[in-house]
Design a protein around this motif. Structure first.
Motif, PDB file in Angstrom:
ATOM      1  N   GLU A  21       0.794  -1.185   0.188  1.00 58.81           N
ATOM      2  CA  GLU A  21      -0.039   0.038   0.013  1.00 58.81           C
ATOM      3  C   GLU A  21       0.911   1.233  -0.020  1.00 58.81           C
ATOM      4  OE1 GLU A  21      -2.029   0.479   3.734  1.00 58.81           O
ATOM      5  OE2 GLU A  21      -1.081  -1.148   4.212  1.00 58.81           O
ATOM      6  N   LYS A  67       7.328  -5.534   5.212  1.00 62.67           N
ATOM      7  CA  LYS A  67       6.134  -4.843   6.143  1.00 62.67           C
ATOM      8  C   LYS A  67       7.270  -3.895   7.068  1.00 62.67           C
ATOM      9  CE  LYS A  67       2.740  -8.095   7.013  1.00 62.67           C
ATOM     10  NZ  LYS A  67       1.321  -7.210   6.601  1.00 62.67           N
ATOM     11  N   LYS A  71       2.648  -2.028   8.242  1.00 64.06           N
ATOM     12  CA  LYS A  71       2.000  -1.698   6.754  1.00 64.06           C
ATOM     13  C   LYS A  71       3.018  -2.425   5.644  1.00 64.06           C
ATOM     14  CE  LYS A  71      -0.758   1.473   8.579  1.00 64.06           C
ATOM     15  NZ  LYS A  71      -0.546   2.737   8.553  1.00 64.06           N
ATOM     16  N   ASN A  72       2.067  -2.795   4.532  1.00 62.99           N
ATOM     17  CA  ASN A  72       2.725  -3.376   3.328  1.00 62.99           C
ATOM     18  C   ASN A  72       3.476  -2.415   2.767  1.00 62.99           C
ATOM     19  OD1 ASN A  72       1.851  -6.233   4.133  1.00 62.99           O
ATOM     20  ND2 ASN A  72      -0.152  -5.915   3.197  1.00 62.99           N
ATOM     21  N   ILE A 267       5.058   6.109   8.354  1.00 58.47           N
ATOM     22  CA  ILE A 267       4.269   5.059   7.703  1.00 58.47           C
ATOM     23  C   ILE A 267       3.297   4.477   8.809  1.00 58.47           C
ATOM     24  CG2 ILE A 267       4.788   2.477   7.183  1.00 58.47           C
ATOM     25  CD1 ILE A 267       7.692   3.652   5.915  1.00 58.47           C
TER      26      ILE A 267
END
Length: 268
Positions: A21, A67, A71-72, A267
């Motif tokens: 993302e 990650k 978060k990816n 992030i």
């Protein structure tokens, strides 16, 4: 969409299990953030169909998936530059691939020369706007409507919400950040005294040889952008000193931990 994109996407999707993302571009000497990634896979650019190789010292040349803060993410460990002899379309090809993989926010880092006399070597500067003096543009040529508008709006190239959030996080963490306008030039030579005066006169706070093509393509495709720069040399035309790549890398390495800390928090 051209079949080259499909070939690249098919190759990558076999190797990853999640969609990123957040996209990250790590500039010269700024690979530290890569070490914080909970890595799923790392693919050398040389293995990815239709990717080019990064030829600049300190650019590792790998696409990283994993990650950060839950978060990816997908990170370019080293970017491509126009001065390496690549077309603007080749320079920005990875940004298009990131968006097609699912990226909606792009975080860009770079090193730059400080035109603003208030900026010192090692300063972190959030880029709020840019002036593009590069002699080519990644949107020149055949138009593919699937990528977005032919004439993208650039009234907010860098997302105001992300800038404000980064400043809040920096203040809370005791990290000093400044704001500035980035001027993009072709390079690869550094500028003359007269050129530094000119770039300052037209409103530049920073000067560098990257970033703007990536921003243009990201904005065309609807991706929000945050960009931050480390000042690695002071471009005072009245007190100009010779600069080497080694000195630039040294200055980047000193400030890089603060950059990594701030981006990790952003992030999250």
């Amino acid at each position: 969409m051209h079949s080259t994109y499909t070939e690249t996407l098919d190759f990558i999707r076999i190797k990853i299990s999640t969609s990123p993302e957040i996209g990250i571009v790590l500039g010269t000497g700024l690979g530290g953030l890569a070490k914080t990634i909970d890595l799923e896979c790392a693919i050398p650019y040389s293995e990815i169909p239709h990717f080019r190789n990064s030829t600049v010292e300190s650019h590792a040349g790998r696409l990283l998936f994993g990650k950060i803060s839950g978060k990816n993410v997908v990170a370019m460990e080293g970017r491509f530059h126009f001065y390496e002899g690549y077309t603007m379309q080749e320079v920005t090809y990875p940004i298009r691939i990131m968006q097609l993989l699912g990226v909606r926010t792009l975080l860009i880092s770079n090193v730059s020369g400080g035109l603003n006399p208030d900026f010192k070597k090692g300063d972190l500067v959030i880029i709020t706007d840019h002036i593009n003096l590069q002699t080519a543009n990644p949107l020149i040529g055949p138009y593919d409507e699937s990528f977005g508008p032919r004439f993208p709006d650039m009234s907010e190239p860098y997302a105001n919400r992300l800038i404000a959030r980064a400043e809040e996080l920096a203040k809370a963490g005791g990290i000093e950040v400044k704001r500035g306008v980035y001027v993009a030039v072709n390079g690869p030579n550094l500028e003359t005294r007269a050129e530094y005066r000119f770039l300052r006169m037209i409103g530049g706070d920073l000067v560098g040889m990257s970033t703007v093509p990536e921003v243009i393509v990201a904005r065309q495709m609807g991706v929000k952008v945050f960009a931050i720069s480390i000042v690695t040399d002071e471009c005072d035309p009245d007190h100009l000193e010779k600069v080497s790549l080694e000195e630039i890398l040294r200055a980047a390495a000193m400030a890089e931990p603060k950059l990594t800390e701030l981006l990790t928090k952003l992030i999250a």
